[in-house]
Motif scaffolding. Structure first.
Motif, PDB file in Angstrom:
ATOM      1  N   LEU A 208     -16.417  35.661 -58.284  1.00  0.00           N
ATOM      2  CA  LEU A 208     -17.637  34.952 -57.893  1.00  0.00           C
ATOM      3  C   LEU A 208     -18.444  34.480 -59.101  1.00  0.00           C
ATOM      4  CD1 LEU A 208     -18.706  37.097 -54.822  1.00  0.00           C
ATOM      5  CD2 LEU A 208     -17.614  34.843 -54.838  1.00  0.00           C
ATOM      6  N   MET A 209     -18.054  34.903 -60.301  1.00  0.00           N
ATOM      7  CA  MET A 209     -18.637  34.362 -61.526  1.00  0.00           C
ATOM      8  C   MET A 209     -17.775  33.237 -62.100  1.00  0.00           C
ATOM      9  SD  MET A 209     -20.253  37.638 -63.569  1.00  0.00           S
ATOM     10  CE  MET A 209     -18.685  38.538 -63.685  1.00  0.00           C
ATOM     11  N   ASN A 210     -16.837  32.743 -61.250  1.00  0.00           N
ATOM     12  CA  ASN A 210     -15.922  31.664 -61.645  1.00  0.00           C
ATOM     13  C   ASN A 210     -15.022  32.068 -62.810  1.00  0.00           C
ATOM     14  OD1 ASN A 210     -17.026  30.137 -59.655  1.00  0.00           O
ATOM     15  ND2 ASN A 210     -17.644  28.427 -60.956  1.00  0.00           N
ATOM     16  N   GLN A 211     -14.676  33.340 -62.877  1.00  0.00           N
ATOM     17  CA  GLN A 211     -13.789  33.831 -63.922  1.00  0.00           C
ATOM     18  C   GLN A 211     -12.481  34.320 -63.307  1.00  0.00           C
ATOM     19  OE1 GLN A 211     -15.885  36.872 -66.067  1.00  0.00           O
ATOM     20  NE2 GLN A 211     -17.566  35.519 -66.677  1.00  0.00           N
ATOM     21  N   SER A 212     -11.408  34.228 -64.080  1.00  0.00           N
ATOM     22  CA  SER A 212     -10.108  34.715 -63.615  1.00  0.00           C
ATOM     23  C   SER A 212     -10.083  36.238 -63.633  1.00  0.00           C
ATOM     24  CB  SER A 212      -8.984  34.172 -64.497  1.00  0.00           C
ATOM     25  OG  SER A 212      -8.873  32.776 -64.361  1.00  0.00           O
ATOM     26  N   PHE A 213      -9.361  36.801 -62.676  1.00  0.00           N
ATOM     27  CA  PHE A 213      -9.219  38.262 -62.598  1.00  0.00           C
ATOM     28  C   PHE A 213      -7.747  38.615 -62.762  1.00  0.00           C
ATOM     29  CE2 PHE A 213      -8.266  42.145 -60.263  1.00  0.00           C
ATOM     30  CZ  PHE A 213      -9.201  43.020 -60.797  1.00  0.00           C
ATOM     31  N   LYS A 214      -7.458  39.546 -63.654  1.00  0.00           N
ATOM     32  CA  LYS A 214      -6.101  40.021 -63.871  1.00  0.00           C
ATOM     33  C   LYS A 214      -6.036  41.500 -63.539  1.00  0.00           C
ATOM     34  CE  LYS A 214      -5.003  36.727 -67.561  1.00  0.00           C
ATOM     35  NZ  LYS A 214      -4.550  36.565 -68.965  1.00  0.00           N
ATOM     36  N   GLY A 215      -5.003  41.907 -62.818  1.00  0.00           N
ATOM     37  CA  GLY A 215      -4.870  43.310 -62.479  1.00  0.00           C
ATOM     38  C   GLY A 215      -3.531  43.618 -61.851  1.00  0.00           C
ATOM     39  N   ILE A 216      -3.269  44.906 -61.718  1.00  0.00           N
ATOM     40  CA  ILE A 216      -2.048  45.370 -61.058  1.00  0.00           C
ATOM     41  C   ILE A 216      -2.444  45.931 -59.700  1.00  0.00           C
ATOM     42  CG2 ILE A 216      -0.140  47.006 -61.136  1.00  0.00           C
ATOM     43  CD1 ILE A 216      -0.176  46.760 -64.167  1.00  0.00           C
ATOM     44  N   PHE A 217      -1.912  45.337 -58.643  1.00  0.00           N
ATOM     45  CA  PHE A 217      -2.218  45.718 -57.273  1.00  0.00           C
ATOM     46  C   PHE A 217      -1.061  46.562 -56.721  1.00  0.00           C
ATOM     47  CE2 PHE A 217      -4.714  42.100 -58.190  1.00  0.00           C
ATOM     48  CZ  PHE A 217      -5.766  42.033 -57.294  1.00  0.00           C
ATOM     49  N   LEU A 218      -1.395  47.574 -55.941  1.00  0.00           N
ATOM     50  CA  LEU A 218      -0.383  48.311 -55.198  1.00  0.00           C
ATOM     51  C   LEU A 218      -0.471  47.833 -53.755  1.00  0.00           C
ATOM     52  CD1 LEU A 218       1.815  50.430 -55.065  1.00  0.00           C
ATOM     53  CD2 LEU A 218       0.076  52.182 -54.741  1.00  0.00           C
ATOM     54  N   ASN A 219       0.419  46.911 -53.389  1.00  0.00           N
ATOM     55  CA  ASN A 219       0.383  46.278 -52.072  1.00  0.00           C
ATOM     56  C   ASN A 219       1.524  46.768 -51.200  1.00  0.00           C
ATOM     57  OD1 ASN A 219      -1.944  44.832 -52.452  1.00  0.00           O
ATOM     58  ND2 ASN A 219      -0.923  43.008 -53.202  1.00  0.00           N
ATOM     59  N   ARG A 220       1.513  46.324 -49.941  1.00  0.00           N
ATOM     60  CA  ARG A 220       2.528  46.777 -48.983  1.00  0.00           C
ATOM     61  C   ARG A 220       3.364  45.607 -48.500  1.00  0.00           C
ATOM     62  NH1 ARG A 220       3.380  51.432 -47.302  1.00  0.00           N
ATOM     63  NH2 ARG A 220       1.346  52.227 -47.973  1.00  0.00           N
ATOM     64  N   HIS A 221       4.695  45.796 -48.535  1.00  0.00           N
ATOM     65  CA  HIS A 221       5.663  44.814 -48.072  1.00  0.00           C
ATOM     66  C   HIS A 221       5.687  44.777 -46.546  1.00  0.00           C
ATOM     67  CE1 HIS A 221       9.739  43.084 -47.454  1.00  0.00           C
ATOM     68  NE2 HIS A 221       9.586  42.545 -48.655  1.00  0.00           N
ATOM     69  N   LYS A 222       6.221  43.720 -45.998  1.00  0.00           N
ATOM     70  CA  LYS A 222       6.311  43.608 -44.537  1.00  0.00           C
ATOM     71  C   LYS A 222       7.074  44.777 -43.922  1.00  0.00           C
ATOM     72  CE  LYS A 222       7.871  40.475 -40.850  1.00  0.00           C
ATOM     73  NZ  LYS A 222       8.526  39.181 -40.534  1.00  0.00           N
ATOM     74  N   ASP A 223       8.090  45.276 -44.630  1.00  0.00           N
ATOM     75  CA  ASP A 223       8.888  46.387 -44.084  1.00  0.00           C
ATOM     76  C   ASP A 223       8.219  47.747 -44.276  1.00  0.00           C
ATOM     77  OD1 ASP A 223       9.276  47.121 -46.735  1.00  0.00           O
ATOM     78  OD2 ASP A 223      11.358  46.466 -46.827  1.00  0.00           O
ATOM     79  N   GLY A 224       7.041  47.764 -44.932  1.00  0.00           N
ATOM     80  CA  GLY A 224       6.282  49.006 -45.041  1.00  0.00           C
ATOM     81  C   GLY A 224       6.280  49.655 -46.409  1.00  0.00           C
ATOM     82  N   HIS A 225       7.229  49.297 -47.273  1.00  0.00           N
ATOM     83  CA  HIS A 225       7.262  49.971 -48.573  1.00  0.00           C
ATOM     84  C   HIS A 225       6.189  49.381 -49.490  1.00  0.00           C
ATOM     85  CE1 HIS A 225       9.676  46.510 -50.131  1.00  0.00           C
ATOM     86  NE2 HIS A 225       9.139  46.875 -51.293  1.00  0.00           N
ATOM     87  N   ALA A 226       5.682  50.219 -50.384  1.00  0.00           N
ATOM     88  CA  ALA A 226       4.656  49.796 -51.329  1.00  0.00           C
ATOM     89  C   ALA A 226       5.307  49.266 -52.594  1.00  0.00           C
ATOM     90  CB  ALA A 226       3.721  50.959 -51.655  1.00  0.00           C
ATOM     91  N   PHE A 227       4.656  48.285 -53.214  1.00  0.00           N
ATOM     92  CA  PHE A 227       5.178  47.733 -54.461  1.00  0.00           C
ATOM     93  C   PHE A 227       4.011  47.344 -55.359  1.00  0.00           C
ATOM     94  CE2 PHE A 227       4.456  44.148 -51.714  1.00  0.00           C
ATOM     95  CZ  PHE A 227       3.999  43.128 -52.546  1.00  0.00           C
ATOM     96  N   PHE A 228       4.272  47.371 -56.664  1.00  0.00           N
ATOM     97  CA  PHE A 228       3.269  46.975 -57.644  1.00  0.00           C
ATOM     98  C   PHE A 228       3.371  45.481 -57.900  1.00  0.00           C
ATOM     99  CE2 PHE A 228       3.716  51.506 -58.614  1.00  0.00           C
ATOM    100  CZ  PHE A 228       2.394  51.888 -58.706  1.00  0.00           C
ATOM    101  N   GLU A 229       2.210  44.833 -57.932  1.00  0.00           N
ATOM    102  CA  GLU A 229       2.159  43.390 -58.109  1.00  0.00           C
ATOM    103  C   GLU A 229       1.209  43.072 -59.260  1.00  0.00           C
ATOM    104  OE1 GLU A 229       1.233  39.462 -55.303  1.00  0.00           O
ATOM    105  OE2 GLU A 229       0.904  41.491 -54.558  1.00  0.00           O
ATOM    106  N   GLN A 230       1.748  42.494 -60.323  1.00  0.00           N
ATOM    107  CA  GLN A 230       0.914  42.065 -61.452  1.00  0.00           C
ATOM    108  C   GLN A 230       0.397  40.669 -61.140  1.00  0.00           C
ATOM    109  OE1 GLN A 230       2.864  42.471 -65.201  1.00  0.00           O
ATOM    110  NE2 GLN A 230       1.151  41.686 -66.375  1.00  0.00           N
TER     111      GLN A 230
END
Length: 437
Positions: A208-230
């Motif tokens: 919201l400050m018009n700046q890019s955000f970089k991070g590693i997300f721990l998200n969930r795949h459609k089949d249910g397993h978790a994965f790290f997303e850079q």
């Protein structure tokens, strides 16, 4: 064109502004305050407004901008508008409006309160711009974005509320979802529930400050397993530097992170027992001493040395010796609290960093001593394991070496007194008790 009289229009400066508005290519609207009988009723519209909407003075008399709303006008945008106005803040937004003939158009507008000398709202002024052509250009750009499908990185475009507008094929491969399944849905659908809430708070504050955000997300795949997303999320802004969409570029970093975690585990853990090793002990000791010096957080060190381990190892072999050390590690793990830190210092020596004072820590050491004496070695029924313990509490001016030295001296005193004993730091250290059996 003044739609309704208002004291505001008696001011010479305001009259000058209205004359200028009449010749503007932008749409200007002035509406009344919310306290009027008809909240936000039209007070003034310029010539551009009439051309844009098809409404004239008789149509607008005693009316509010609600006459411009229709089926596709976003309730969320209107709710945000009201919240901003009631807080006397500037509102900037985009919505679908409707002309007098029923045709729709997209408008981007800003609204500001007009305040009197008492800082009370007397009216609102709105500057509007029709953006149909620009939106059409953006839609064409989204078709061109099909080229992104050829890239290896996942791409996702969302609106300012996080609703999905576009996703490329790499994103489908990453998450298991086709665009048709997720378009219009909020990106929170991918959350694994394992990320701290403040992570997302920092993300939104940055965007919201018009700046890019970089991070590693721990998200969930459609089949249910978790994965790290850079992921890197970047605001897409309009010609006025206002964000209109977010573009997220990401890749699956699970394998890299798992390898990193594995290397970090090996660097900080003892291969035989799985306990923390001396490298981790040094790191934790420095951190705890710093916390003690700055915050006064009391902690103590337990140092344990298995009695007569060398003869056992020499007589029965290293395999038996290794099994004994594993059993000792198990006793330490299951006898301590979750926040107590156990370290294999080396050979047959074990350390515990515990957030307690000397007396409480001595009690824990006694408990460990007794439980180790209860270990039953099935292969060696005649062998009884015992351990000698030294306990020392952190003191002002300590460094890792001085604190460890006091605990080591206490272990030496326990060995000298006959082994299988607990001794606390020497009496010269703040008058400590001599310890107990």
């Amino acid at each position: 064109m003044i739609v309704a009289p208002h004291p505001l229009f008696d001011q010479p400066l305001i009259k000058s502004f209205l004359q200028a508005f009449e010749h503007s290519m932008m749409t200007f609207v002035i509406t009344s305050a919310e306290t009027d009988a008809v909240p936000y009723r039209f007070l003034y519209v310029n010539e551009r407004f009439k051309q844009q909407t098809g409404y004239d003075e008789p149509d607008l008399k005693d009316q509010s901008p609600k006459i411009l709303q229709g089926p596709k006008t976003s309730p969320e945008v209107l709710a945000e508008l009201k919240r901003k106005l009631r807080r006397q803040e500037t509102f900037i937004g985009q919505a679908v409006n409707y002309r007098k003939d029923g045709s729709e158009y997209i408008v981007r507008w800003s609204i500001n309160p007009i305040l009197d000398e008492r800082q009370q709202v007397v009216a609102y002024i709105s500057c509007q711009m029709e953006v149909n052509e620009r939106v059409q250009d953006q839609e064409q750009a989204f078709f061109l974005a099909e080229a992104i499908n050829q890239t290896a990185d996942a791409a996702l475009i969302t609106d300012l509320k996080g609703r999905i507008v576009y996703a490329n094929r790499a994103f489908t491969l990453l998450t298991g979802y086709e665009l048709e399944e997720i378009k219009g849905r909020n990106t929170r659908m991918f959350k694994s529930g394992k990320m701290p809430p403040d992570f997302y708070q920092r993300m939104w504050e940055t965007l919201l400050m018009n700046q890019s955000f970089k991070g590693i997300f721990l998200n969930r795949h459609k089949d249910g397993h978790a994965f790290f997303e850079q992921k890197t999320i970047t605001p897409i802004v309009d010609e006025y530097n206002q964000p209109i969409y977010f573009l997220a570029i990401s890749k699956d970093s699970s394998e890299v992170i798992e390898k990193t975690h594995h290397l970090e585990y090996k660097a900080y853990h003892d291969a035989l027992t799985g306990l923390f090793n001396r490298s981790k002990f040094d790191e934790l000791m420095v951190a705890k001493l710093r916390h003690f010096e700055h915050e006064g957080a009391v902690f103590s060190l337990i140092l344990g040395d298995l009695d007569d381990f060398k003869p056992l190892n020499d007589t029965y072999g290293h395999d038996v010796g290794d099994e004994v050390l594993k059993q000792l590690a198990s006793v330490f793990r299951h006898s301590l609290r979750k926040d107590d830190v156990v370290i294999r210092w080396g050979g047959e020596e074990f350390c515990v960093l515990i957030d307690s004072d000397l007396k409480s820590t001595e009690f824990v050491a006694q408990l460990l001593k007794d439980r180790i004496a209860e270990i039953d070695l099935e292969a060696l029924p005649d062998i009884r394991l015992t351990m000698s313990f030294g306990v020392a509490q952190a003191q002002s001016g300590d460094d890792p070496e001085t604190l460890f030295k006091r605990a080591d001296e206490a272990v030496y005193a326990a060995k000298k007194a006959g082994k299988n004993r607990v001794r606390i730091q020497p009496e010269s250290s703040e008058g400590s008790d001599p310890g107990s059996d």
